[in-house]
Design a protein around this motif. Structure first.
Motif, PDB file in Angstrom:
ATOM      1  N   ILE A 260       0.835  -1.204   0.000  1.00 17.13           N
ATOM      2  CA  ILE A 260       0.000   0.000   0.000  1.00 17.13           C
ATOM      3  C   ILE A 260       0.867   1.251   0.000  1.00 17.13           C
ATOM      4  O   ILE A 260       0.610   2.211  -0.737  1.00 17.13           O
ATOM      5  CB  ILE A 260      -0.942  -0.001   1.223  1.00 17.13           C
ATOM      6  CG1 ILE A 260      -1.927  -1.170   1.144  1.00 17.13           C
ATOM      7  CG2 ILE A 260      -1.706   1.325   1.316  1.00 17.13           C
ATOM      8  CD1 ILE A 260      -2.692  -1.411   2.434  1.00 17.13           C
ATOM      9  N   SER A 261       1.924   1.240   0.804  1.00 16.10           N
ATOM     10  CA  SER A 261       2.785   2.422   0.916  1.00 16.10           C
ATOM     11  C   SER A 261       3.474   2.733  -0.405  1.00 16.10           C
ATOM     12  O   SER A 261       3.638   3.904  -0.775  1.00 16.10           O
ATOM     13  CB  SER A 261       3.827   2.221   2.020  1.00 16.10           C
ATOM     14  OG  SER A 261       4.805   1.268   1.643  1.00 16.10           O
ATOM     15  N   ALA A 262       3.868   1.695  -1.144  1.00 12.26           N
ATOM     16  CA  ALA A 262       4.540   1.902  -2.425  1.00 12.26           C
ATOM     17  C   ALA A 262       3.592   2.508  -3.459  1.00 12.26           C
ATOM     18  O   ALA A 262       3.990   3.357  -4.267  1.00 12.26           O
ATOM     19  CB  ALA A 262       5.098   0.580  -2.936  1.00 12.26           C
ATOM     20  N   ILE A 263       2.337   2.093  -3.434  1.00 11.13           N
ATOM     21  CA  ILE A 263       1.368   2.587  -4.411  1.00 11.13           C
ATOM     22  C   ILE A 263       1.017   4.050  -4.153  1.00 11.13           C
ATOM     23  O   ILE A 263       0.911   4.857  -5.087  1.00 11.13           O
ATOM     24  CB  ILE A 263       0.099   1.712  -4.387  1.00 11.13           C
ATOM     25  CG1 ILE A 263       0.414   0.338  -4.986  1.00 11.13           C
ATOM     26  CG2 ILE A 263      -1.048   2.375  -5.149  1.00 11.13           C
ATOM     27  CD1 ILE A 263      -0.720  -0.644  -4.901  1.00 11.13           C
ATOM     28  N   PHE A 264       0.866   4.428  -2.885  1.00  5.90           N
ATOM     29  CA  PHE A 264       0.403   5.779  -2.562  1.00  5.90           C
ATOM     30  C   PHE A 264       1.521   6.712  -2.102  1.00  5.90           C
ATOM     31  O   PHE A 264       1.253   7.846  -1.698  1.00  5.90           O
ATOM     32  CB  PHE A 264      -0.690   5.709  -1.496  1.00  5.90           C
ATOM     33  CG  PHE A 264      -1.927   5.001  -1.967  1.00  5.90           C
ATOM     34  CD1 PHE A 264      -2.711   5.542  -2.968  1.00  5.90           C
ATOM     35  CD2 PHE A 264      -2.292   3.778  -1.421  1.00  5.90           C
ATOM     36  CE1 PHE A 264      -3.850   4.890  -3.413  1.00  5.90           C
ATOM     37  CE2 PHE A 264      -3.426   3.114  -1.853  1.00  5.90           C
ATOM     38  CZ  PHE A 264      -4.207   3.671  -2.855  1.00  5.90           C
ATOM     39  N   ASN A 265       2.759   6.224  -2.146  1.00  5.65           N
ATOM     40  CA  ASN A 265       3.910   7.062  -1.798  1.00  5.65           C
ATOM     41  C   ASN A 265       3.810   7.617  -0.379  1.00  5.65           C
ATOM     42  O   ASN A 265       4.041   8.803  -0.128  1.00  5.65           O
ATOM     43  CB  ASN A 265       4.061   8.207  -2.812  1.00  5.65           C
ATOM     44  CG  ASN A 265       5.409   8.898  -2.699  1.00  5.65           C
ATOM     45  OD1 ASN A 265       6.402   8.287  -2.296  1.00  5.65           O
ATOM     46  ND2 ASN A 265       5.448  10.179  -3.038  1.00  5.65           N
ATOM     47  N   ILE A 266       3.425   6.746   0.540  1.00  8.43           N
ATOM     48  CA  ILE A 266       3.428   7.080   1.960  1.00  8.43           C
ATOM     49  C   ILE A 266       4.194   5.973   2.683  1.00  8.43           C
ATOM     50  O   ILE A 266       4.393   4.890   2.133  1.00  8.43           O
ATOM     51  CB  ILE A 266       2.002   7.218   2.538  1.00  8.43           C
ATOM     52  CG1 ILE A 266       1.176   5.960   2.247  1.00  8.43           C
ATOM     53  CG2 ILE A 266       1.310   8.455   1.982  1.00  8.43           C
ATOM     54  CD1 ILE A 266      -0.234   6.007   2.796  1.00  8.43           C
ATOM     55  N   THR A 267       4.619   6.225   3.892  1.00  9.62           N
ATOM     56  CA  THR A 267       5.435   5.243   4.599  1.00  9.62           C
ATOM     57  C   THR A 267       4.569   4.102   5.141  1.00  9.62           C
ATOM     58  O   THR A 267       3.379   4.303   5.436  1.00  9.62           O
ATOM     59  CB  THR A 267       6.169   5.896   5.780  1.00  9.62           C
ATOM     60  OG1 THR A 267       5.202   6.336   6.748  1.00  9.62           O
ATOM     61  CG2 THR A 267       7.000   7.079   5.311  1.00  9.62           C
ATOM     62  N   PRO A 268       5.143   2.902   5.289  1.00 11.34           N
ATOM     63  CA  PRO A 268       4.388   1.803   5.913  1.00 11.34           C
ATOM     64  C   PRO A 268       3.905   2.157   7.314  1.00 11.34           C
ATOM     65  O   PRO A 268       2.861   1.666   7.761  1.00 11.34           O
ATOM     66  CB  PRO A 268       5.400   0.653   5.946  1.00 11.34           C
ATOM     67  CG  PRO A 268       6.371   0.958   4.860  1.00 11.34           C
ATOM     68  CD  PRO A 268       6.473   2.462   4.826  1.00 11.34           C
ATOM     69  N   GLU A 269       4.654   3.018   7.993  1.00  8.72           N
ATOM     70  CA  GLU A 269       4.271   3.436   9.343  1.00  8.72           C
ATOM     71  C   GLU A 269       3.064   4.372   9.344  1.00  8.72           C
ATOM     72  O   GLU A 269       2.536   4.711  10.405  1.00  8.72           O
ATOM     73  CB  GLU A 269       5.457   4.116  10.034  1.00  8.72           C
ATOM     74  CG  GLU A 269       6.618   3.187  10.349  1.00  8.72           C
ATOM     75  CD  GLU A 269       7.443   2.816   9.114  1.00  8.72           C
ATOM     76  OE1 GLU A 269       8.115   1.763   9.145  1.00  8.72           O
ATOM     77  OE2 GLU A 269       7.416   3.584   8.122  1.00  8.72           O
ATOM     78  N   SER A 270       2.633   4.781   8.140  1.00  8.54           N
ATOM     79  CA  SER A 270       1.445   5.634   8.003  1.00  8.54           C
ATOM     80  C   SER A 270       0.186   4.812   7.745  1.00  8.54           C
ATOM     81  O   SER A 270      -0.862   5.379   7.421  1.00  8.54           O
ATOM     82  CB  SER A 270       1.633   6.629   6.847  1.00  8.54           C
ATOM     83  OG  SER A 270       2.734   7.469   7.078  1.00  8.54           O
ATOM     84  N   ILE A 271       0.285   3.497   7.894  1.00 14.71           N
ATOM     85  CA  ILE A 271      -0.816   2.604   7.522  1.00 14.71           C
ATOM     86  C   ILE A 271      -1.095   1.622   8.652  1.00 14.71           C
ATOM     87  O   ILE A 271      -0.170   1.081   9.270  1.00 14.71           O
ATOM     88  CB  ILE A 271      -0.465   1.812   6.243  1.00 14.71           C
ATOM     89  CG1 ILE A 271      -0.203   2.768   5.077  1.00 14.71           C
ATOM     90  CG2 ILE A 271      -1.576   0.819   5.885  1.00 14.71           C
ATOM     91  CD1 ILE A 271       0.589   2.149   3.959  1.00 14.71           C
ATOM     92  N   VAL A 272      -2.371   1.391   8.914  1.00 19.60           N
ATOM     93  CA  VAL A 272      -2.789   0.314   9.804  1.00 19.60           C
ATOM     94  C   VAL A 272      -3.816  -0.523   9.054  1.00 19.60           C
ATOM     95  O   VAL A 272      -4.652   0.013   8.316  1.00 19.60           O
ATOM     96  CB  VAL A 272      -3.373   0.844  11.134  1.00 19.60           C
ATOM     97  CG1 VAL A 272      -4.658   1.632  10.909  1.00 19.60           C
ATOM     98  CG2 VAL A 272      -3.618  -0.295  12.116  1.00 19.60           C
TER      99      VAL A 272
END
Length: 355
Positions: A67-79
């Motif tokens: 998810i982080s790679a697709i939306f250009n956000i860090t994995p730590e920004s996702i739950v």
């Protein structure tokens, strides 16, 4: 036997949701689009059953990285959650002291806030504006609000909040200790915009996404939220361990970014156009919708929502009686967009009732 329980459990009524309990009916009461999963995803799910004897990755690491790679956000920004409903509960637990919720909308927001002892301040979305959440509606938010829940596009109305109004609201609430939870579970099947990459800009924004509606995984229960890393850290503290099973994690990691979703969106869009054309032949009002379902006013027919729902169910069709939503009386039903073949049967059965 007398049980010592939380008082709120004696006061709350469980939310009403769509979904036919019978297998012998066509279900238009839910807002999912019927999807045949690609072979590679099916194979991965079957293969993941071999991990049933081991605990799943408690952090859903592979899925978060995808998810982080697709939306250009860090994995730590996702739950990742066991459906977005779980994340709604987490947000209500963490931030739900006083929630501002425009209604009618998805019932899990206010239920979750009340369940954890919070207060709900509703704002009425007006029928005279075709149920559009306007700047005036958002302007009713009290200053001491702790969290706002916005469904975009909204369930059950199908309306998307105007982009200008949404951005103005986010700018207004930024830095004031007000969390804004924007539920985008219908995004993949909508004509709306997304805010998921804006979590880098707005530190009080939480964006919810689902792999239920368009990806064909509603039975696996899988959703996720994106937000500032500090917000995700709080949600993560409230999240149960091992909350997402191994099969769901493997399927989700393959589904995100898979090319089949584009084909699903195109099919759903064409199906929606034809369904609206066919519905227009009946004496009903169909409200504008930026999503994959329609809110329909049946008050000009000789039926109310309960009776037309029952008659259609007897004919093998399940639609959503919207009388349980705040500010929607017994004159409204909701119909999900399905395949052209399913929609054709719906129109035939409606014709038997209304013509």
């Amino acid at each position: 036997m007398k049980l010592e329980t939380r008082q709120i459990l004696n006061e709350l009524k469980p939310p009403v949701h769509g979904s036919a309990a019978r297998e012998d009916v066509l279900d238009f009461s839910t807002n999912t689009y019927p999807v045949e999963l690609p072979d590679d995803i099916m194979a991965a799910m079957i293969n993941a059953l071999g991990d049933a004897g081991r605990y799943p990755d408690t952090d859903s690491s592979l899925l978060r990285e995808k998810i982080s790679a697709i939306f250009n956000i860090t994995p730590e920004s996702i739950v990742v959650g066991n459906g977005t409903s779980e994340i709604i509960r987490l947000a209500a637990f963490c931030f739900g002291k006083k929630a501002f919720i425009p209604q009618p909308t998805f019932s899990e927001y206010d239920y979750s806030v009340l369940l954890y002892g919070g207060a709900v301040v509703p704002a009425r979305i007006l029928e005279e504006n075709d149920f559009l959440v306007t700047e005036d509606v958002l302007g009713e938010m009290p200053r001491d609000t702790s969290v706002v829940f916005l469904c975009n596009p909204n369930n059950p109305t199908g309306r998307a909040i105007p982009k200008k109004a949404m951005y103005s609201f986010l700018e207004e609430t930024q830095g004031k200790g007000i969390m804004v939870v924007v539920d985008e579970v219908y995004f993949e099947l909508s004509d709306s915009y997304s805010l998921i990459e804006n979590v880098r800009e707005f530190k009080n924004l939480v964006v919810l996404r689902s792999l239920t509606k368009a990806y064909g995984l509603c039975g696996l229960r899988l959703g996720y939220a994106a937000a500032d890393e500090k917000i995700i850290e709080l949600l993560d503290k409230a999240r149960p361990p091992w909350n997402v099973n191994s099969v769901a994690q493997k399927a989700g990691a393959l589904c995100i970014g898979h090319p089949y979703i584009r084909a699903v969106k195109e099919m759903a869009e064409e199906s929606k156009k034809k369904l609206k054309q066919d519905l227009n032949r009946f004496p009903v009002k169909i409200y504008p919708s930026e999503s994959n379902f329609f809110l329909i006013d049946v008050m000009e027919t000789r039926y109310d929502s309960a009776s037309i729902t029952k008659i259609l169910l007897d004919k093998g069709i399940c639609v959503r009686d919207c009388a349980s939503f705040p500010h929607l009386d017994k004159g409204y039903i909701r119909v999900g967009v399905k395949t052209p073949q399913m929609n054709k049967i719906l129109i035939e059965k409606l014709g038997e009732v209304l013509e």
